[in-house]
Design a protein around this motif. Structure first.
Motif, PDB file in Angstrom:
ATOM      1  N   THR A 112     -38.555-114.475  10.789  1.00 48.48           N
ATOM      2  CA  THR A 112     -37.813-115.197  11.811  1.00 48.48           C
ATOM      3  C   THR A 112     -37.278-116.502  11.234  1.00 48.48           C
ATOM      4  O   THR A 112     -37.652-116.924  10.133  1.00 48.48           O
ATOM      5  N   SER A 113     -36.408-117.126  11.992  1.00 50.42           N
ATOM      6  CA  SER A 113     -35.857-118.405  11.551  1.00 50.42           C
ATOM      7  C   SER A 113     -36.925-119.477  11.487  1.00 50.42           C
ATOM      8  O   SER A 113     -36.750-120.486  10.806  1.00 50.42           O
ATOM      9  N   LYS A 114     -38.028-119.271  12.172  1.00 54.56           N
ATOM     10  CA  LYS A 114     -39.152-120.203  12.111  1.00 54.56           C
ATOM     11  C   LYS A 114     -40.006-119.984  10.869  1.00 54.56           C
ATOM     12  O   LYS A 114     -40.815-120.829  10.514  1.00 54.56           O
ATOM     13  N   GLY A 115     -39.830-118.820  10.182  1.00 51.63           N
ATOM     14  CA  GLY A 115     -40.595-118.524   8.990  1.00 51.63           C
ATOM     15  C   GLY A 115     -41.744-117.576   9.203  1.00 51.63           C
ATOM     16  O   GLY A 115     -42.490-117.297   8.252  1.00 51.63           O
ATOM     17  N   ASP A 116     -41.918-117.055  10.430  1.00 48.76           N
ATOM     18  CA  ASP A 116     -43.006-116.114  10.691  1.00 48.76           C
ATOM     19  C   ASP A 116     -42.657-114.750  10.101  1.00 48.76           C
ATOM     20  O   ASP A 116     -41.502-114.317  10.118  1.00 48.76           O
ATOM     21  N   ILE A 117     -43.673-114.062   9.625  1.00 46.19           N
ATOM     22  CA  ILE A 117     -43.516-112.765   8.982  1.00 46.19           C
ATOM     23  C   ILE A 117     -43.933-111.689   9.975  1.00 46.19           C
ATOM     24  O   ILE A 117     -45.070-111.685  10.461  1.00 46.19           O
ATOM     25  N   MET A 118     -43.036-110.754  10.265  1.00 51.46           N
ATOM     26  CA  MET A 118     -43.270-109.692  11.233  1.00 51.46           C
ATOM     27  C   MET A 118     -43.172-108.342  10.530  1.00 51.46           C
ATOM     28  O   MET A 118     -42.377-108.161   9.605  1.00 51.46           O
ATOM     29  N   CYS A 123     -37.541-115.126   3.382  1.00 53.04           N
ATOM     30  CA  CYS A 123     -37.117-113.742   3.292  1.00 53.04           C
ATOM     31  C   CYS A 123     -38.214-112.946   2.608  1.00 53.04           C
ATOM     32  O   CYS A 123     -39.083-113.509   1.923  1.00 53.04           O
ATOM     33  N   VAL A 124     -38.195-111.636   2.791  1.00 50.19           N
ATOM     34  CA  VAL A 124     -39.211-110.761   2.244  1.00 50.19           C
ATOM     35  C   VAL A 124     -38.552-109.433   1.881  1.00 50.19           C
ATOM     36  O   VAL A 124     -37.645-108.971   2.569  1.00 50.19           O
ATOM     37  N   GLU A 125     -38.989-108.846   0.769  1.00 52.54           N
ATOM     38  CA  GLU A 125     -38.485-107.550   0.309  1.00 52.54           C
ATOM     39  C   GLU A 125     -39.670-106.677  -0.084  1.00 52.54           C
ATOM     40  O   GLU A 125     -40.700-107.179  -0.549  1.00 52.54           O
ATOM     41  N   SER A 126     -39.506-105.354   0.105  1.00 54.83           N
ATOM     42  CA  SER A 126     -40.599-104.430  -0.168  1.00 54.83           C
ATOM     43  C   SER A 126     -40.042-103.116  -0.685  1.00 54.83           C
ATOM     44  O   SER A 126     -38.828-102.886  -0.685  1.00 54.83           O
ATOM     45  N   GLU A 144     -34.318-113.860  11.164  1.00 56.44           N
ATOM     46  CA  GLU A 144     -33.588-114.334   9.998  1.00 56.44           C
ATOM     47  C   GLU A 144     -33.321-113.242   8.978  1.00 56.44           C
ATOM     48  O   GLU A 144     -32.247-113.183   8.392  1.00 56.44           O
ATOM     49  N   HIS A 145     -34.270-112.366   8.734  1.00 58.51           N
ATOM     50  CA  HIS A 145     -34.157-111.424   7.621  1.00 58.51           C
ATOM     51  C   HIS A 145     -34.906-110.156   7.975  1.00 58.51           C
ATOM     52  O   HIS A 145     -35.875-110.165   8.744  1.00 58.51           O
ATOM     53  N   ILE A 146     -34.459-109.024   7.392  1.00 64.22           N
ATOM     54  CA  ILE A 146     -35.123-107.745   7.596  1.00 64.22           C
ATOM     55  C   ILE A 146     -35.043-106.945   6.311  1.00 64.22           C
ATOM     56  O   ILE A 146     -34.063-107.055   5.542  1.00 64.22           O
TER      57      ILE A 146
END
Length: 1195
Positions: A764-770, A801-804, A1153-1155
Motif C-alpha cells: 500500500t501507499s502506507k508501506g504495508d505488505i499484503m 514494492c515487492v517482487e516474487s 501502491e504495488h502488486i
C-alpha cells in the motif's frame, strides 16, 4: 466477596437456599410455604406460591427499609375566624398531597400489608424548604397554587404545613406475601415471574423490576418498586401479540419471552426512561422442528432449553442488539437454566440435579462444561433428654421392621402400614423411602437403650399437630392416593418443649436417593428386615460410642417437632435461581467442585451395612455418569470486547466513540465461526453493525487524522468503496485488534503459516505488505473469482514494492532504497530468529505556492481561485509545515524541513518550479509568461518494525525483478535483476531458494541510467531508461547471466514510458500519462516484438505473471472520484489466443501502491471431456468472442 445465596425449589414446592460461605442447603423457616418458582435479585428473592400469590424475601441487612408517608394540611384565612380549614369550593382539599389534587386525611393512611409497622405517630415537619422555621411548620402564599414561603405577609391568604409519619418493613429474612392490588384486580393466577433491571445501561444500581406472566399469557410488569417500597404498588399489563408462557429479565435491558407455540419474543426499547420497552420482535426457536422449553437471559447472554432438553446459546446479544444473531448448541441435557450475576449459568438437569456452568467469563460467556452443585443436605438437630445431660438421643431402639423405618421426607410424608400384632396405639409411623433403612445419627457420647428407658414417661407433653397439606398443594396431590394407617411401634420418649429448645437435637444423616427411581416411597425389603432381626438376636451391634445400631421409630408428631428431620438426600429439583448469587471464576466455593461432598455414616447391622455400601456405590457411579455426561466436549463461544472510534458512514462524517466485540463460536468438530460487532448510538437509539469474519476480505492500516486507524473490507463494502474505518487510542490496541481479527480471518479460511509460494504480493501507499493466497479459480476463464472477494492478509514489515516468483523467493525495496529478502520458511511459522528490526525512511512533502504581481513580484498573496499557498501536490488540500504530520503515529521525524531539489522537471537554484498558471506542467526555469511558481519542501521520517525480512546490503535499489517460472520448475540459481537508486543495472549472483539473498552483485553496463526493469520468461530482460526509452537485453542465459548487449526498442509515439512487466510471452508497459500498452509480435524467434498497442488508461502499475495473467494498480475507480488513488484490478479474458484480455475486474482500493503476481503459476486443472468420434482433441480452451479493449475508466 460478600456472602450471597443460591435459591432452589424441589418438586414438592419446598424452598431452599445455599450460602456461598456455607456447605449445606437450608430450608425456608416457614415449613408451610410451598412455591412453584423463584427469581432472585441482588438483595431479594421473589416467588410464586401454590396459592397463586407472589411472595418476597428481602435479605436481612443493617439498614432498615423505611418509607415516609406525608400529607399536607391546608387552611385559608377569613376575617371572622382567621386561618381555618374551611376552604372555598374551588380550593384544594383540607388534607391533600403536595399537588392538592388528591385528598389525604390522616386516617386514610393504612399499612400496605402485615410486613410493615408504624414507627411512631404523625408529627409536623418544622422545617420549611430544608431550613428550620419558627412558624410551626406553616408555609404561606397568596392563593392556591402558588409559591409558598415561611414568611407571613399582609396578603398571605392561604397556608399549609406538612405532616410526616414513617413506617418500617419488618419482614426482612422471611417470605412475605405481596398484598393484592386494590381496587384493581391483579392479573392472577400467575405462572412465571422474573426479576431484573438493576444494572440498566448507563445507570447501574437502579431499582429492580419484576415481570410476571399470567396463565392467560399476559405480560405484567410490577410498578412502583423502589428501595423504600420493595413490594411495589401495582401490576400493569403490557400488550403482547401472542400468548406468553414464560419470560426472563436480565440485570440490564434484556427481556425475552417464551411463547406457547415454542418460539421466542424479545422486548426492545427497554431503558430507564421506558422501563416497559416499546415493541416486540419474534425470534425463531433454535430447532426447526423442536420447540423451546425455557429461556434465561443475563446482561448480554441468552440461554434456551428446547423440548428435547438440549441447551442453546444465543450469540451476538447486546443492549444494542437484543435479538442476537444466531444459535449455538451447548452440551448437556437440562430441563431449565438460569443466568445469575456475572452471567453465570445454573441449570436443573434431566436427572433433577443442580448444575453449574464452568468457565463462564466475559471472554468466554458460554463456558466450557457442567459440574454438579454438591452441597450437603439436612440440618443437624440434637435432642437432649430431660434428666441426662450426657444423653444425646432419647428413644427406644427397635429392630428393623417394615413398619418402623424412618422416611426421607419431612412433614409431607405419608403414613405407612402398621403391624397388627404389636399395635398398641394409634400413633402413625413413617413409611420407608428406600430399600435400605436410614442410619440414625448420634453424638460423640450416645445413649444406650437402658438409659433411654430410665427417662420418665410422665414428662411427655402435647406437641403441635402434624401439618396436613392444603387441597391446592401439589405435594398432597402426589400422595393423596395413599392410605393413612396407624402403627403399633412404641414411640420415642418425648420431652418438654423447653428442654428441646435448650439442647441440640440428635444428628440425622439423610439417606441417598435410590438410583433409577423417581418416586421416593418404597417398601422395605422383607429379607433384609428378617436378616436384621436374626442379627439382633445374635447380638446387638455396638457403635463406636457403645450404642446399638438399629432403626428408630418416631411418631409423626415427634418428627414434626424437629425441623429438617426426614428430608431426603438430593431431592428432585424443579427450579433454580442464581440472580442473587455472586459467583465468578475466581470464587472459591466449596460446593462448586467436580466431586460432591461425601456424608459420613454410622454403624449399621451387617445387612444394612451391605445394602448401604452397595447403594452408595451405585449412587456414586450414577453421579459420575451424570457429571461426565455434561462435561463432554460441546460448542463454546468466546468474546473479546473493547472500545474504538468509528469514522461514521454518513454525513456529517466524524469520529464516533463505539463499542466493539468479536464473538467466536467453536463447534464440536473444531470449526469456528466469528462475527465482529460495532455498537453505536444515534439520536439516543442503540444500533449496531456486524461483519461476519468469513466475509472480511482485508484489514488494512490507513493514515487518518493522526489516529491509529485501520480499515475493514468486505466484498460488499469494496464494491461501494466504503470500508469500515476504526481507530484505537494506542498503537498497541490497534495492533492487538488487527492481529486478532487477522488470525480469525485466516482460521475461518483454513490459512495457516506464512504465505505460500504461489501468493500474490502487494504493498500500500502506507508501506504495508499484503498477501493473497490464490486459488485455481482466480485465473480460470469461466467462473472467475471476483477481485472484490479476494482475501488479503498483512505480513509484518514495511516496503515500497515487492517482487516474487513461484520458487519461494520474495524481494522487496523500502522507501529509502534498502533491499530486503523474505526470510520466512514456507509451510511453517517464522522462527524468532527470522523476525528482525526492519527500518524504513521516507520523505513527506509540502508545496509552497506563489503568484506574481506587478507591484511586489512573487508573493504568497494569490487569487481567490488559486490553490492554498501551502498545499499538497494536488493543490486541493492545505498542508503547512505545522499541520503536516508523519503518515501515522508509528513514524517519527528524523530531520527538519528542507527544500527538495530532486523534483521531476527540474528546479532553479532556490528550488522553484515555474508555470503559466495553476495547474499547468511546471518547469525549472523562469520565462516571461510564468505567473506562478512552487517549490517542494521535504522532511524525513522513520519507522522501525519487526518482520521476517533480511537486509541485502550495501547498494540502495529503485527496482528489482525475479525470473518467473512454473511451479514444477527446478533451478539451481534464480536470475535477479535490479536497478540502483542511481539507475545502474545490477545482476544478483548466487540466488537460490536456499540462499534467497544471493552472494554478490554483477554490474551490467548501460549508456544511461534506467528507472524500470523486468525479467520475463525465456531469459527476457526488458528495461526503461530515465528518458522513457525501452531496451531489450540480448543473449541472457544461465551460462551468461549478464547477457551481451542492449537493443533499443522504439517507444509508443509521443509517450514516455515509466514502468514495464514481462511475463512468459507478454510484455506490458505503463507511460507517464497512466496508459497501458501491450507489445505485439513477441515470439521466441523475435523476442523484441513489432508494435505497441494501447490497451487502457488510468493505470499506475502493471504486473504480468508466469501464465501471462495481467494485474494492475488503477489510479481511480469509475464512479468513485473521492476514493484515494490506487485500486487492485484484474484483466479478464486473458488466454493463449486472447493475450490482451477483454475487460477489468476491480478489487480492493484506496491507497494501494504495488502488486506482484509473478509467483502465481497455479493453473486450473483442465477437465478431460470425451471427444466426438473422429474429432481431434485440442488443449486450448474455448475461445471467448473478441471484444473491444477494455478501459479502466470506462468500465
Amino acid at each position: 466477596m460478600p456472602i450471597t445465596l443460591l435459591w432452589a425449589v424441589d418438586v414438592y414446592g419446598r424452598v431452599y437456599s445455599l450460602s456461598t460461605a456455607g456447605q449445606r442447603w437450608q430450608r425456608a423457616d416457614d415449613l408451610l410455604l410451598e412455591l412453584k418458582r423463584v427469581t432472585a435479585g441482588k438483595d431479594r428473592c421473589w416467588g410464586i406460591g401454590c396459592d397463586h400469590h407472589v411472595y418476597l424475601n428481602i435479605m436481612p441487612s443493617e439498614t432498615s427499609v423505611r418509607y415516609r408517608e406525608e400529607t399536607y394540611e391546608n387552611q385559608r384565612w377569613n376575617p371572622v375566624d382567621g386561618f381555618t380549614d374551611t376552604l372555598l369550593p374551588t380550593d384544594r382539599w383540607p388534607w391533600s398531597d403536595v399537588t392538592g389534587l388528591n385528598p389525604q386525611p390522616l386516617h386514610s393512611f393504612q399499612l400496605p400489608s402485615s410486613s410493615w409497622e408504624w414507627e411512631g405517630d404523625w408529627y409536623v415537619d418544622q422545617s420549611c424548604g430544608g431550613e428550620p422555621s419558627q412558624t410551626g411548620g406553616w408555609e404561606y402564599a397568596v392563593d392556591f397554587p402558588a409559591n409558598f414561603s415561611p414568611d407571613k405577609k399582609w396578603n398571605s391568604c392561604v397556608r399549609r404545613r406538612r405532616w410526616i409519619r414513617y413506617r418500617r418493613y419488618i419482614a426482612q429474612g422471611t417470605w412475605a406475601k405481596i398484598p393484592l392490588d386494590h381496587p384493581r384486580k391483579p392479573p392472577l393466577p400467575l405462572c412465571d415471574i422474573s426479576c431484573g433491571g438493576w444494572e440498566m445501561s448507563d445507570q447501574s444500581g437502579r431499582y429492580p423490576y419484576l415481570w410476571a406472566v399470567s396463565q392467560q399469557g399476559q405480560v405484567c410488569p410490577r410498578e412502583g418498586i423502589h428501595p423504600r417500597v420493595p413490594e411495589g404498588s401495582s401490576w400493569e399489563e403490557v400488550e403482547v401479540p401472542k400468548e406468553v408462557s414464560q419470560l426472563s429479565a436480565g440485570p440490564g435491558d434484556l427481556l425475552w419471552c417464551l411463547l406457547w407455540d415454542g418460539n421466542l419474543m424479545v422486548r426492545t426499547g427497554l431503558s430507564l426512561d421506558s422501563p416497559t420497552g416499546t415493541s416486540w420482535t419474534e425470534v425463531e426457536s433454535p430447532g426447526k422442528e423442536i420447540e423451546a422449553l425455557h429461556v434465561a437471559v443475563g446482561v448480554s447472554v441468552v440461554w434456551v432449553v428446547t423440548k428435547d432438553y438440549k441447551v442453546w446459546f444465543r450469540r451476538g446479544v447486546n443492549s444494542h442488539n437484543p435479538c442476537g444473531s444466531g444459535w449455538i448448541s451447548i452440551g448437556g441435557e437440562m430441563i431449565m437454566v438460569d443466568v445469575g450475576l456475572n452471567d453465570q449459568v445454573w441449570a436443573v438437569g434431566e436427572d433433577r440435579g443442580l448444575y453449574f456452568r464452568m468457565g463462564v467469563t466475559p471472554l468466554e460467556p458460554s463456558g466450557n462444561g457442567w459440574i454438579p452443585v454438591s452441597a450437603q443436605w439436612g440440618s443437624r438437630k440434637e435432642v437432649v433428654p430431660a434428666h441426662r445431660d450426657d444423653c444425646e438421643f432419647g428413644g427406644q431402639l427397635t429392630e428393623a421392621t417394615q413398619g418402623s423405618v424412618l422416611s426421607c421426607t419431612d412433614s409431607d410424608s405419608e403414613v405407612g402400614p402398621a403391624d397388627p400384632q404389636n399395635s398398641t396405639t394409634d400413633t402413625p409411623v413413617l413409611e420407608a423411602a428406600a430399600p435400605s433403612v436410614v442410619p440414625l445419627g448420634g453424638a460423640d457420647t450416645p445413649t444406650s437403650p437402658l438409659e433411654a428407658d430410665d427417662a420418665p414417661s410422665s414428662s411427655k407433653q402435647e406437641l403441635p399437630k402434624p401439618f396436613i397439606p392444603a387441597s391446592d398443594s401439589f405435594i398432597n396431590s402426589l400422595v393423596s392416593d395413599r392410605d393413612k394407617t396407624s402403627s403399633s411401634q412404641p414411640t420415642i420418649t418425648e420431652f418438654p418443649q423447653e428442654e428441646v429448645e435448650e439442647k441440640a437435637p440428635a444428628t440425622l444423616l439423610p439417606s441417598p436417593e435410590p438410583v433409577g427411581h423417581d418416586v421416593p416411597w418404597m417398601n422395605v425389603d422383607l429379607e433384609g428386615a428378617e436378616a436384621g432381626r436374626n442379627a439382633q438376636r445374635a447380638g446387638p451391634a455396638v457403635t463406636e460410642g457403645g450404642a446399638a445400631a438399629a432403626a428408630a421409630t418416631y411418631s409423626l408428631e415427634t418428627l414434626e417437632t424437629f425441623q429438617g428431620v426426614g428430608e431426603e438426600d438430593g431431592p428432585a429439583w424443579t427450579w433454580i435461581s442464581g440472580g442473587g448469587c455472586d459467583v465468578d471464576t475466581s470464587s472459591q466455593i466449596s460446593w462448586l467442585s467436580p466431586t460432591g461432598l461425601l456424608t459420613s455414616s454410622l454403624s449399621l447391622t451387617p445387612v444394612q451395612s451391605a445394602a448401604w455400601s452397595k447403594q452408595q456405590q451405585q449412587q456414586q457411579d450414577h453421579r459420575e455418569q451424570i457429571s461426565k455426561k455434561p462435561l463432554e466436549r460441546s460448542n463454546s463461544v468466546w468474546v473479546r470486547k473493547g472500545s474504538l472510534r468509528w469514522w461514521r458512514d454518513w454525513k456529517p462524517q466524524r469520529w464516533v466513540d463505539v463499542g466493539v466485540a468479536l464473538e467466536q463460536s467453536t463447534r464440536c468438530d473444531g470449526r469456528k465461526d466469528s462475527i465482529f460487532f460495532v455498537y453505536y448510538t444515534q439520536y439516543g437509539e442503540k444500533k449496531y453493525l456486524h461483519v461476519f469474519i468469513s466475509e472480511m476480505t482485508a484489514l488494512v492500516p490507513v493514515p487518518r487524522d493522526c489516529h491509529y486507524s485501520f480499515a475493514v473490507y468486505t466484498a460488499q463494502r469494496t464494491k461501494h468503496r466504503w470500508p469500515l474505518v476504526l481507530a484505537a487510542q494506542t498503537e498497541k490496541d490497534m495492533n492487538d485488534w488487527l492481529c486478532l481479527l487477522s488470525d480469525c480471518c485466516c482460521e475461518s479460511r483454513g490459512i495457516t503459516g506464512p504465505p505460500s509460494r504461489q501468493a500474490v504480493w502487494s504493498t500500500t501507499s502506507k508501506g504495508d505488505i499484503m498477501v493473497h493466497e490464490p486459488s485455481f479459480s482466480l485465473e480460470t476463464t469461466a467462473n472467475t473469482l471476483p477481485c472484490d472477494q479476494m482475501f488479503w492478509r498483512q505480513v509484518p514489515g514495511h516496503l515500497r514494492c515487492v517482487e516474487s516468483n513461484s520458487l519461494g523467493l520474495v524481494w522487496g525495496i523500502g522507501w529509502d532504497g534498502t533491499a530486503w529478502v523474505y526470510s520466512g520458511h514456507y509451510g511453517q511459522q517464522p522462527t524468532s530468529g527470522d523476525a528482525v528490526h526492519q527500518t524504513d525512511v521516507r520523505s513527506v512533502h509540502v508545496y509552497e505556492n506563489q503568484r506574481w504581481n506587478p507591484m511586489t513580484g512573487y508573493t504568497d498573496k494569490g487569487l481567490p481561485t488559486d490553490r492554498p499557498m501551502w498545499s499538497d501536490e494536488s493543490g486541493l488540500r492545505e498542508s503547512t509545515k505545522d499541520n503536516t504530520h508523519p503518515p501515522s503515529p508509528q513514524w517519527s521525524w528524523v530531520s527538519e524541513w528542507t527544500v527538495d531539489y530532486n523534483v521531476f522537471g527540474g528546479t532553479d537554484k532556490e528550488g522553484w518550479q515555474y508555470a503559466a498558471d495553476f495547474p499547468v506542467t511546471f518547469h525549472g526555469h523562469k520565462t516571461i509568461k510564468d505567473f506562478v511558481r512552487r517549490r517542494r519542501w521535504m522532511r524525513k521520517c522513520k519507522i522501525t518494525l519487526g518482520g521476517p525480512w533480511q537486509q541485502v546490503p550495501p547498494i540502495p535499489l529503485s527496482d528489482v525483478s525475479l525470473m518467473p517460472c512454473l511451479a514444477q520448475s527446478r533451478m539451481e540459481h534464480v536470475p535477479v535483476w535490479a536497478l540502483s537508486d542511481k539507475g545502474d543495472v545490477l545482476c544478483r549472483l548466487g540466488v537460490s531458494p536456499q540462499e534467497p539473498a544471493g552472494s554478490s552483485w554483477l554490474h551490467v553496463g548501460t549508456d544511461q541510467p534506467f528507472k524500470s526493469i523486468s525479467f520475463g520468461g525465456a531469459n527476457q530482460v526488458w528495461a526503461i531508461a530515465k528518458d522513457g526509452s525501452v531496451f531489450y537485453r540480448g543473449s541472457v542465459s544461465p551460462q551468461n547471466p549478464a547477457g551481451e548487449c542492449w537493443y533499443h526498442i522504439p517507444s509508443p509515439p509521443r509517450q514516455t514510458l515509466r514502468q514495464l512487466s514481462v511475463g512468459r510471452t507478454s510484455v506490458f508497459t505503463v507511460d507517464e500519462n497512466y496508459n497501458l500498452w501491450y507489445r505485439q509480435g513477441v515470439t521466441p524467434s523475435y523476442p523484441q516484438g513489432s508494435t505497441w498497442e494501447l490497451i487502457s488508461n488510468n493505470v499506475t502499475k502493471v504486473s504480468i505473471g508466469p501464465l501471462d495473467q495481467v494485474w494492475i494498480i488503477a489510479d481511480k475507480v469509475p464512479g468513485f472520484p473521492a476514493e484515494t488513488a490506487g485500486a487492485v484490478c484484474h484483466r479478464l479474458g486473458v488466454g493463449p489466443v486472447q493475450s490482451k484480455g477483454q475487460t477489468w475486474d476491480y478489487g480492493i482500493g484506496g491507497g494501494w501502491e504495488h502488486i506482484s503476481v509473478r509467483g502465481n503459476s497455479a493453473e486450473a486443472p483442465r477437465g478431460s471431456l470425451p471427444a466426438a468420434a473422429g474429432s481431434p482433441r485440442s488443449p486450448l480452451p474455448r475461445r471467448i468472442p473478441s471484444q473491444v479493449n477494455g478501459n479502466a475508466v470506462g468500465v
